[in-house]
Design a protein around this motif. Structure first.
Motif, mmCIF file in Angstrom:
data_model
loop_
_atom_site.group_PDB
_atom_site.id
_atom_site.type_symbol
_atom_site.label_atom_id
_atom_site.label_comp_id
_atom_site.label_asym_id
_atom_site.label_seq_id
_atom_site.Cartn_x
_atom_site.Cartn_y
_atom_site.Cartn_z
ATOM 1 N N ILE A 261 0.842 -1.207 0.000
ATOM 2 C CA ILE A 261 0.000 0.000 0.000
ATOM 3 C C ILE A 261 0.873 1.251 0.000
ATOM 4 C CG2 ILE A 261 -1.647 1.318 1.373
ATOM 5 C CD1 ILE A 261 -2.846 -1.322 2.309
ATOM 6 N N SER A 262 1.949 1.232 0.777
ATOM 7 C CA SER A 262 2.850 2.386 0.830
ATOM 8 C C SER A 262 3.499 2.639 -0.523
ATOM 9 C CB SER A 262 3.927 2.157 1.896
ATOM 10 O OG SER A 262 3.351 2.029 3.177
ATOM 11 N N ILE A 263 3.903 1.554 -1.197
ATOM 12 C CA ILE A 263 4.535 1.702 -2.513
ATOM 13 C C ILE A 263 3.546 2.286 -3.517
ATOM 14 C CG2 ILE A 263 5.505 0.402 -4.453
ATOM 15 C CD1 ILE A 263 6.747 -1.490 -2.398
ATOM 16 N N VAL A 264 2.310 1.756 -3.489
ATOM 17 C CA VAL A 264 1.289 2.259 -4.414
ATOM 18 C C VAL A 264 1.000 3.732 -4.135
ATOM 19 C CG1 VAL A 264 -1.131 2.053 -5.079
ATOM 20 C CG2 VAL A 264 0.262 0.003 -4.819
ATOM 21 N N MET A 265 0.874 4.078 -2.857
ATOM 22 C CA MET A 265 0.606 5.478 -2.510
ATOM 23 C C MET A 265 1.758 6.382 -2.949
ATOM 24 S SD MET A 265 -2.392 5.589 -1.274
ATOM 25 C CE MET A 265 -2.381 7.246 -0.605
ATOM 26 N N LYS A 266 2.985 5.925 -2.804
ATOM 27 C CA LYS A 266 4.136 6.717 -3.214
ATOM 28 C C LYS A 266 4.144 6.911 -4.728
ATOM 29 C CE LYS A 266 8.211 4.833 -3.194
ATOM 30 N NZ LYS A 266 9.481 4.239 -2.715
ATOM 31 N N GLN A 267 3.836 5.810 -5.449
ATOM 32 C CA GLN A 267 3.808 5.913 -6.907
ATOM 33 C C GLN A 267 2.710 6.862 -7.377
ATOM 34 O OE1 GLN A 267 3.389 1.804 -7.979
ATOM 35 N NE2 GLN A 267 5.607 1.430 -8.032
ATOM 36 N N LEU A 268 1.559 6.799 -6.733
ATOM 37 C CA LEU A 268 0.477 7.710 -7.107
ATOM 38 C C LEU A 268 0.860 9.165 -6.812
ATOM 39 C CD1 LEU A 268 -2.648 5.725 -5.831
ATOM 40 C CD2 LEU A 268 -1.916 6.052 -8.203
ATOM 41 N N ALA A 269 1.549 9.386 -5.682
ATOM 42 C CA ALA A 269 1.983 10.742 -5.347
ATOM 43 C C ALA A 269 3.006 11.258 -6.358
ATOM 44 C CB ALA A 269 2.570 10.762 -3.942
ATOM 45 N N VAL A 270 3.904 10.374 -6.792
ATOM 46 C CA VAL A 270 4.901 10.763 -7.788
ATOM 47 C C VAL A 270 4.233 11.116 -9.113
ATOM 48 C CG1 VAL A 270 6.802 9.897 -9.200
ATOM 49 C CG2 VAL A 270 6.815 9.540 -6.728
ATOM 50 N N LEU A 271 3.276 10.271 -9.545
ATOM 51 C CA LEU A 271 2.565 10.545 -10.796
ATOM 52 C C LEU A 271 1.795 11.867 -10.711
ATOM 53 C CD1 LEU A 271 1.250 6.967 -11.666
ATOM 54 C CD2 LEU A 271 3.118 8.199 -12.770
ATOM 55 N N ALA A 272 1.182 12.110 -9.547
ATOM 56 C CA ALA A 272 0.459 13.377 -9.388
ATOM 57 C C ALA A 272 1.421 14.566 -9.440
ATOM 58 C CB ALA A 272 -0.302 13.376 -8.070
ATOM 59 N N THR A 273 2.619 14.401 -8.882
ATOM 60 C CA THR A 273 3.617 15.482 -8.916
ATOM 61 C C THR A 273 4.115 15.728 -10.330
ATOM 62 O OG1 THR A 273 4.292 14.872 -6.669
ATOM 63 C CG2 THR A 273 5.793 16.261 -7.934
ATOM 64 N N ILE A 274 4.302 14.627 -11.109
ATOM 65 C CA ILE A 274 4.735 14.785 -12.502
ATOM 66 C C ILE A 274 3.683 15.540 -13.312
ATOM 67 C CG2 ILE A 274 5.234 13.508 -14.630
ATOM 68 C CD1 ILE A 274 6.566 11.378 -12.921
ATOM 69 N N GLY A 275 2.433 15.312 -12.993
ATOM 70 C CA GLY A 275 1.359 16.009 -13.706
ATOM 71 C C GLY A 275 1.108 17.425 -13.216
ATOM 72 N N LEU A 276 1.750 17.797 -12.115
ATOM 73 C CA LEU A 276 1.524 19.117 -11.546
ATOM 74 C C LEU A 276 1.935 20.271 -12.476
ATOM 75 C CD1 LEU A 276 0.524 20.594 -9.022
ATOM 76 C CD2 LEU A 276 2.871 20.477 -8.114
ATOM 77 N N PRO A 277 3.058 20.187 -13.231
ATOM 78 C CA PRO A 277 3.407 21.300 -14.134
ATOM 79 C C PRO A 277 2.328 21.627 -15.160
ATOM 80 C CG PRO A 277 5.292 19.860 -13.824
ATOM 81 C CD PRO A 277 4.134 19.172 -13.190
ATOM 82 N N PHE A 278 1.606 20.601 -15.625
ATOM 83 C CA PHE A 278 0.525 20.856 -16.586
ATOM 84 C C PHE A 278 -0.546 21.742 -15.959
ATOM 85 C CE2 PHE A 278 2.581 16.977 -17.956
ATOM 86 C CZ PHE A 278 2.618 17.084 -19.330
ATOM 87 N N THR A 279 -0.857 21.490 -14.716
ATOM 88 C CA THR A 279 -1.873 22.298 -14.032
ATOM 89 C C THR A 279 -1.381 23.728 -13.811
ATOM 90 O OG1 THR A 279 -2.652 20.306 -12.910
ATOM 91 C CG2 THR A 279 -3.328 22.426 -11.981
ATOM 92 N N ILE A 280 -0.111 23.871 -13.414
ATOM 93 C CA ILE A 280 0.423 25.211 -13.115
ATOM 94 C C ILE A 280 0.515 26.068 -14.384
ATOM 95 C CG2 ILE A 280 2.469 26.444 -12.312
ATOM 96 C CD1 ILE A 280 2.979 24.111 -10.405
ATOM 97 N N VAL A 281 1.100 25.487 -15.449
ATOM 98 C CA VAL A 281 1.298 26.258 -16.677
ATOM 99 C C VAL A 281 -0.035 26.634 -17.297
ATOM 100 C CG1 VAL A 281 2.262 26.224 -19.002
ATOM 101 C CG2 VAL A 281 3.572 25.285 -17.079
ATOM 102 N N THR A 282 -0.937 25.653 -17.414
ATOM 103 C CA THR A 282 -2.246 25.956 -18.005
ATOM 104 C C THR A 282 -3.026 26.934 -17.138
ATOM 105 O OG1 THR A 282 -3.157 23.981 -16.937
ATOM 106 C CG2 THR A 282 -2.426 23.774 -19.225
ATOM 107 N N GLY A 283 -2.853 26.874 -15.840
ATOM 108 C CA GLY A 283 -3.525 27.829 -14.955
ATOM 109 C C GLY A 283 -2.976 29.233 -15.128
ATOM 110 N N PHE A 284 -1.647 29.308 -15.323
ATOM 111 C CA PHE A 284 -1.040 30.623 -15.508
ATOM 112 C C PHE A 284 -1.536 31.281 -16.785
ATOM 113 C CE2 PHE A 284 2.327 33.228 -17.401
ATOM 114 C CZ PHE A 284 2.495 34.183 -16.421
ATOM 115 N N PHE A 285 -1.478 30.538 -17.908
ATOM 116 C CA PHE A 285 -1.921 31.123 -19.170
ATOM 117 C C PHE A 285 -3.433 31.215 -19.283
ATOM 118 C CE2 PHE A 285 2.396 29.809 -20.345
ATOM 119 C CZ PHE A 285 2.859 30.972 -20.938
ATOM 120 N N GLY A 286 -4.120 30.623 -18.362
ATOM 121 C CA GLY A 286 -5.579 30.704 -18.409
ATOM 122 C C GLY A 286 -6.150 31.823 -17.575
#
Length: 325
Positions: A261-286
């Motif tokens: 469970i810890s490994i899965v949670m860590k992997q999900l957190a990493v994937l969410a962090t990798i996707g974070l730049p898309f949210t920031i950049v699109t939010g800035f230009f939006g």
């Protein structure tokens, strides 16, 4: 309902085995010098068990205990007989092997009476031996009782070995592939170990009393009961070891699940962090401003996409370097 199968046998001097007798006939035969008897009641009605009081003057309390399958294994001394309660088990594959069957034994100097509600392989083996060697009973009911008790204890060994094999397989699976049904199998194995210990634990006290000396058991047979006692101790030690292993396996299984469970949670957190730049950049230009950089440039969208992809790749490389992925 259990099938009814009764045995009434006597061994006359010689020794000569005679079977097919009723309780009254056995009682009359025991009036002859040198005659020994065995009565086995399987699936007997309460009236048949109560008739033993009339035929052989057994105590009413012992008769009452013999009709209660929940009577705890024990040994009791009465004025004219010895009353023993134990738990026997049939060496059969599968769950029925753990069906503990109460066995009630009445013993005096000339007679042994066994009462049980279902067929017992230990009793069948003792009967086969008696037919080949009538002197087993002719020498005394206590000798036949020892043979029967030895058969009962020996019947536990294959079942305990089967439990050990199950524990070994569970131990391999816990550290190899802890599936969803593994917890259920661990608890099932623990339940079987507890059931076996429940049958063997009180039996240790019974055999210890027989070994130390009780009425209607000759002193020369005590070493034989000591051998049975050693077998009971060996079985209990093996069951105790397996119980400890199963407790450790349960903890290891839960640790494995928590780690997964810890490994899965860590992997999900990493994937969410990798996707974070898309949210920031699109939010800035939006943002809803009239003047924004690159809004009127033909390459503005491509530049923002490049920034988002570059940041995501950089984060991915960082996490790989830290071995989080």
């Amino acid at each position: 309902m259990s099938r009814v199968a009764h045995l009434g046998a006597v061994v006359r001097p010689g020794p000569v085995l005679e079977e097919g007798l009723g309780p009254d006939e056995v009682a009359r035969a025991l009036g002859e010098a040198g005659t020994r008897g065995w009565i086995d009641l399987e699936g007997a009605a309460p009236a048949e068990i109560q008739a033993l009081e009339r035929c052989f003057r057994f105590h009413p309390l012992a008769i009452e205990d013999a009709q209660n399958p929940k009577t705890r294994p024990k040994i009791e001394e009465y004025e004219n007989f010895l009353f023993v309660v134990t738990r026997a088990v049939n060496d059969d594959p599968g769950p029925p092997a753990l069906d503990l069957i109460p066995l009630f034994v009445f013993l005096d100097d000339r007679l042994i009476v066994t009462v049980h509600d279902r067929p017992l392989r230990s009793v069948s083996n003792a009967l086969e031996r008696l037919r080949k060697h009538p002197e087993v009973l002719g020498d005394g009911p206590d000798r036949l009782f020892h043979h029967l008790l030895d058969q009962i204890v020996d019947s536990y060994f294959p079942i305990v070995e089967h439990v050990e094999e199950r524990v070994d397989r569970l131990e391999t699976r816990v550290f190899a592939r802890p599936g969803s049904r593994l917890l259920e199998r661990i608890f099932a194995a623990r339940k079987d170990v507890v059931a076996l210990r429940r049958g063997l634990g009180p039996l240790r006290e019974v055999v210890a009393n027989l070994m130390s000396g009780v009425p209607h058991v000759r002193a020369e047979l005590r070493p034989f009961f000591r051998d049975v006692y050693d077998h009971v101790l060996r079985l209990l030690d093996e069951l105790e070891t397996n119980r400890d292993i199963l407790s450790g396996l349960l903890e290891a299984y839960l640790s494995q699940i928590n780690n997964r469970i810890s490994i899965v949670m860590k992997q999900l957190a990493v994937l969410a962090t990798i996707g974070l730049p898309f949210t920031i950049v699109t939010g800035f230009f939006g943002m809803n401003f009239k003047i924004m950089p690159w809004l009127d440039e033909p390459w503005g969208a491509a530049a923002s996409l490049a920034i988002m992809a570059g940041l995501a790749v950089a984060l991915f490389a960082l996490f790989r370097w830290r071995r989080w992925l």
